[in-house]
Design an enzyme around this catalytic site. Structure first.
Site, PDB file in Angstrom:
ATOM      1  CG  ASP A  40     -30.364   6.814   5.647  1.00 29.10           C
ATOM      2  OD1 ASP A  40     -31.671   6.486   5.181  1.00 29.10           O
ATOM      3  OD2 ASP A  40     -30.890   8.591   6.068  1.00 29.10           O
ATOM      4  CG  ASP A 180     -33.443  11.540   4.864  1.00 33.40           C
ATOM      5  OD1 ASP A 180     -32.294  11.302   5.045  1.00 33.40           O
ATOM      6  OD2 ASP A 180     -34.807  11.381   4.835  1.00 33.40           O
TER       7      ASP A 180
END
Ligand code: DX5
Length: 227
Positions: A40, A180
């Protein structure tokens, strides 16, 4: 893309991992049976958080054989894309909301020799990717607002996942659907039933009292049970 269900893939986020031991942490995820690793990447502008530079990812690259994907939550993905490919990411996921010229950005990722994917924030309609499905191998539907792990799953994204799957099938596109945010044992079935086959999970894996391998196996099993 055929109407046949696509293979379930587990793509853990290392956001909840111990940043002081990332090499060991990615090796532990590989041992736990995940299919790839999601980084991320946050620039403190597109989202109010700052995380992994390319050098951090490059340092972890030799510790596992798994594919790396960079979820670029950044304002200038075109500028940063080459650095993350050089760092060892085979897939780059750019946000449609960060790309003035999304079609060109996705083509540029392919020219770098990487797999191009696109992410949609919760409020962004599926129509934003209707004309680029031929340029991507995956669309990420965010099931939280990006920036932090440990947030609550937004169940109203399930009709949006189903809408995307219908669009992908209608175009005959060879495209995976990734979700996600807040993905865990209590939410994965809804997302998988709606059409997601690539599951990003962070908190739910690391908080499993029976460990990573149990969490990964359980998540995969719950998703496959919806088939
Ligand atoms: C949000 C992040 C998170 C992370 C996984 O920007 O992308 O969604 O990957 O978070 P949790 O802890 O919800 O699985």
């Amino acid at each position: 893309m055929t109407a046949e269900p696509r293979p379930i893939q587990i793509a853990p986020s290392v956001l909840p991992a111990d940043f002081a031991r990332l090499g060991e942490e990615v090796a532990a995820l590989e041992k736990a049976g995940v299919d790839r690793i999601q980084w991320d990447v946050m620039d403190g502008n597109f989202v109010p958080n700052l995380t992994f530079g390319p050098d951090v990812i490059a340092a972890c690259r030799p510790h596992v054989d798994l594919p790396f994907e960079a979820h670029l939550m950044v304002e200038r993905p075109d500028e940063l894309a080459p650095r993350y490919v050089e760092a060892g990411c085979e897939r780059l996921i750019v946000h449609a909301e960060a790309c003035t010229h999304l079609h060109r950005t996705l083509g540029g990722i392919a020219e770098l020799g990487a797999r191009a994917s696109v992410a949609l924030n919760p409020a962004t309609p599926v129509s934003a990717v209707a004309h680029v499905l031929d340029l991507v191998d995956m669309v990420l539907i965010m099931t939280v607002n990006p920036g932090f792990g440990g947030q609550r799953y937004i169940a109203t994204m399930e009709p949006k996942i189903a809408e995307l799957r219908a669009l992908v099938l209608a175009q005959g596109a060879d495209v995976d659907i990734e979700v996600d945010g807040g993905i865990g044992p209590d939410t994965v079935a809804g997302a998988a039933r709606a059409g997601a086959n690539v599951l990003v999970a962070g908190s739910s894996l690391y908080r499993d009292p029976d460990g990573l391998e149990h969490a990964v196996t359980e998540l995969r099993g719950l998703a496959e049970a919806t088939r």
